[in-house]
Design a protein around this motif. Structure first.
Motif, PDB file in Angstrom:
ATOM      1  N   VAL A 141       0.893  -1.020  -0.094  1.00 31.74           N
ATOM      2  CA  VAL A 141       0.180  -0.241  -0.063  1.00 31.74           C
ATOM      3  C   VAL A 141       0.829   1.468  -0.065  1.00 31.74           C
ATOM      4  CG1 VAL A 141      -0.286  -0.049   2.633  1.00 31.74           C
ATOM      5  CG2 VAL A 141      -1.828   1.282   0.992  1.00 31.74           C
ATOM      6  N   LEU A 142       1.857   1.190   0.575  1.00 32.31           N
ATOM      7  CA  LEU A 142       2.852   2.376   0.809  1.00 32.31           C
ATOM      8  C   LEU A 142       3.567   2.665  -0.598  1.00 32.31           C
ATOM      9  CD1 LEU A 142       4.384   4.497   2.131  1.00 32.31           C
ATOM     10  CD2 LEU A 142       5.902   2.987   3.010  1.00 32.31           C
ATOM     11  N   ILE A 143       4.225   1.264  -1.205  1.00 36.47           N
ATOM     12  CA  ILE A 143       4.579   1.499  -2.560  1.00 36.47           C
ATOM     13  C   ILE A 143       3.782   2.148  -3.565  1.00 36.47           C
ATOM     14  CG2 ILE A 143       5.605   0.093  -4.468  1.00 36.47           C
ATOM     15  CD1 ILE A 143       6.710  -1.841  -2.378  1.00 36.47           C
ATOM     16  N   ASP A 144       2.483   1.399  -3.493  1.00 40.88           N
ATOM     17  CA  ASP A 144       1.248   2.229  -4.439  1.00 40.88           C
ATOM     18  C   ASP A 144       1.188   3.782  -4.188  1.00 40.88           C
ATOM     19  OD1 ASP A 144       0.651  -0.260  -5.526  1.00 40.88           O
ATOM     20  OD2 ASP A 144      -0.528  -0.845  -4.283  1.00 40.88           O
ATOM     21  N   GLY A 145       1.245   4.131  -3.000  1.00 39.86           N
ATOM     22  CA  GLY A 145       0.893   5.589  -2.821  1.00 39.86           C
ATOM     23  C   GLY A 145       1.981   6.215  -3.318  1.00 39.86           C
ATOM     24  N   LEU A 146       3.365   5.643  -3.309  1.00 49.68           N
ATOM     25  CA  LEU A 146       4.382   6.760  -3.824  1.00 49.68           C
ATOM     26  C   LEU A 146       4.383   6.494  -5.333  1.00 49.68           C
ATOM     27  CD1 LEU A 146       7.367   5.010  -1.708  1.00 49.68           C
ATOM     28  CD2 LEU A 146       6.519   7.272  -1.406  1.00 49.68           C
ATOM     29  N   LEU A 147       3.864   5.540  -6.117  1.00 53.60           N
ATOM     30  CA  LEU A 147       3.836   5.447  -7.233  1.00 53.60           C
ATOM     31  C   LEU A 147       2.810   6.547  -7.722  1.00 53.60           C
ATOM     32  CD1 LEU A 147       3.713   1.588  -8.130  1.00 53.60           C
ATOM     33  CD2 LEU A 147       5.629   3.289  -9.189  1.00 53.60           C
ATOM     34  N   ALA A 148       1.826   6.614  -6.894  1.00 52.48           N
ATOM     35  CA  ALA A 148       0.656   7.516  -7.560  1.00 52.48           C
ATOM     36  C   ALA A 148       1.032   8.829  -7.298  1.00 52.48           C
ATOM     37  CB  ALA A 148      -0.596   7.193  -6.436  1.00 52.48           C
ATOM     38  N   ARG A 149       1.873   9.324  -6.131  1.00 55.34           N
ATOM     39  CA  ARG A 149       2.010  10.671  -6.068  1.00 55.34           C
ATOM     40  C   ARG A 149       3.580  11.156  -6.683  1.00 55.34           C
ATOM     41  NH1 ARG A 149       1.158   8.449  -0.981  1.00 55.34           N
ATOM     42  NH2 ARG A 149       3.262   8.682  -0.308  1.00 55.34           N
ATOM     43  N   PHE A 150       4.473  10.274  -6.883  1.00 60.30           N
ATOM     44  CA  PHE A 150       5.708  10.767  -7.376  1.00 60.30           C
ATOM     45  C   PHE A 150       5.971  10.299  -8.893  1.00 60.30           C
ATOM     46  CE2 PHE A 150       5.830  10.804  -2.770  1.00 60.30           C
ATOM     47  CZ  PHE A 150       5.905  12.078  -2.484  1.00 60.30           C
ATOM     48  N   THR A 151       4.892   9.576  -9.472  1.00 57.35           N
ATOM     49  CA  THR A 151       5.123   9.335 -11.065  1.00 57.35           C
ATOM     50  C   THR A 151       4.066   9.687 -11.753  1.00 57.35           C
ATOM     51  OG1 THR A 151       4.310   6.933 -10.609  1.00 57.35           O
ATOM     52  CG2 THR A 151       6.827   7.281 -10.242  1.00 57.35           C
TER      53      THR A 151
END
Length: 372
Positions: free
Chosen positions: A260-270
């Motif tokens: 869930v944290l990795i998905d959040g990083l992908l959504a916000r910073f790519t």
């Protein structure tokens, strides 16, 4: 003139002579600018009775003339426009090809002020219409602050802790997903084992802070979770800096970080470009990721972070790292004895400048352009 003294006195007096003809006026004076005229003049007087010649001093008059018919005419100094016209005429006649070309270019670029008078009112009305919807200085500042590539902030915060709310840096769902990893860190036998549990294992800054977080009998869950987030963000940046890998490869590289944290990083910073099926990290997204990471570093460091150590870990130039911390409202400065005592640092730490955050937040002002 038998008395020589009387003649001498007369020559020392300031006198004026004048005369005229039908067409010319004559005037003269025996007073000259400066100390003297440079010469002395004498009259030779011959007395027949005594058969003697006596030299008597005589005044000198410089006589000027003026034609009566020209008295009503006064010469005027040429205007700037007349001088330019005369200079251009000389340039056109005797100038080089380059000089003639410059003269013609200046002539073409001249603004006809007379022709502009008829349209001045129309231009002013259009300017007024175009500036009606321009933002005020305060509105422009609010818009500029909102567009900064930094986490959401509280401009009215009373403490540095409240300046960047934690759950605005990392969403609550992702924050809570780290609870299980924190328990595993607490159960590790040594600092080395804890360090190996993190996804990023080449950071001196993280190693030092992990050791410090678990040095006491009751380590704080918040400190451990923030270190886990920082390690996840740094690892994520290295994994997607050139291209975003497949989801399975990214999960494997960032293990044991929750999905869930990795998905959040992908959504916000790519972001995915139009017409493309693959995501990428742009320069703006990279800057935003770094400032979010540095905001967590400030919280972990009690708002005084050693930027030199972070720059070394990230293999970034120190000026760029300092610029990003300044964009968060930090000042790059040496720590005072009071700061060293508050942070529990040795006196030797004063030799290294730190990024310190104080309230109210003061963002750097844009630099004025230098005049050419």
């Amino acid at each position: 003139m038998q008395d020589g003294d009387d003649v001498d006195d007369f020559t020392a007096r300031s006198t004026v002579i004048a005369g005229e003809t039908e067409t010319v006026d004559f005037t003269g004076s025996n007073q000259f600018e400066g100390e003297s005229s440079g010469s002395s003049y004498f009259l030779a007087l011959h007395r027949p009775g005594s058969k003697q010649v006596i030299l008597q001093p005589a005044p000198l008059y410089i006589v000027t003339r003026q034609v009566k018919a020209l008295k009503i005419h006064q010469s005027l100094a040429p205007s700037t426009h007349q001088r330019v016209q005369a200079r251009n005429a000389l340039g056109e006649t005797f100038g080089t090809k380059k000089a003639k070309a410059a003269i013609r270019a200046n002539e073409r670029n001249k603004v006809d002020a007379g022709a502009m008078e008829s349209v001045a009112g129309v231009l002013q009305d259009r300017i007024d219409e175009g500036t009606e919807n321009l933002p005020t200085q305060d509105e422009a500042k609010v818009a500029a602050d909102a567009a900064r590539l930094i986490p959401p902030y509280n401009a009215e915060a009373q403490t540095p802790e409240d300046a960047y709310p934690l759950l605005q840096i990392i969403p609550e769902q992702e924050w809570n997903a780290l609870d299980g990893l924190v328990q595993q860190l607490k159960g590790a036998a040594s600092d080395t084992d804890r360090y190996r549990m993190l996804p990023f294992v080449r950071s001196t800054w993280i190693r030092q802070h992990l050791r410090r977080a678990f040095s006491g009998p009751k380590p704080k869950n918040k400190d451990a979770k923030m270190l886990m987030c920082i390690a996840a963000m740094i690892t994520f940046r290295g994994a997607v800096e050139r291209s975003v890998p497949e989801k399975a490869k990214l999960l494997d590289r960032m293990s044991p970080i929750p999905e869930v944290l990795i998905d959040g990083l992908l959504a916000r910073f790519t972001e995915t470009a139009r017409g493309s099926a693959s995501a990428q990290m742009t320069t703006e997204k990279d800057t935003s990721l770094l400032t979010h990471t540095f905001a967590l570093c400030l919280k972990t460091d009690n708002f005084a972070t050693d930027t030199t150590l972070i720059a070394s870990d990230l293999k970034m130039s120190l000026p760029r790292v300092n610029t990003l911390f300044r964009s968060l409202g930090c000042k790059i400065e040496a720590l005072t004895p009071h700061d060293l005592k508050r942070l529990g640092l040795a006196e030797s730490a004063a030799a290294t400048k730190h990024a310190t955050l104080k309230v109210p937040i003061a963002f750097p002002k844009p630099r004025a352009k230098r005049r050419a």
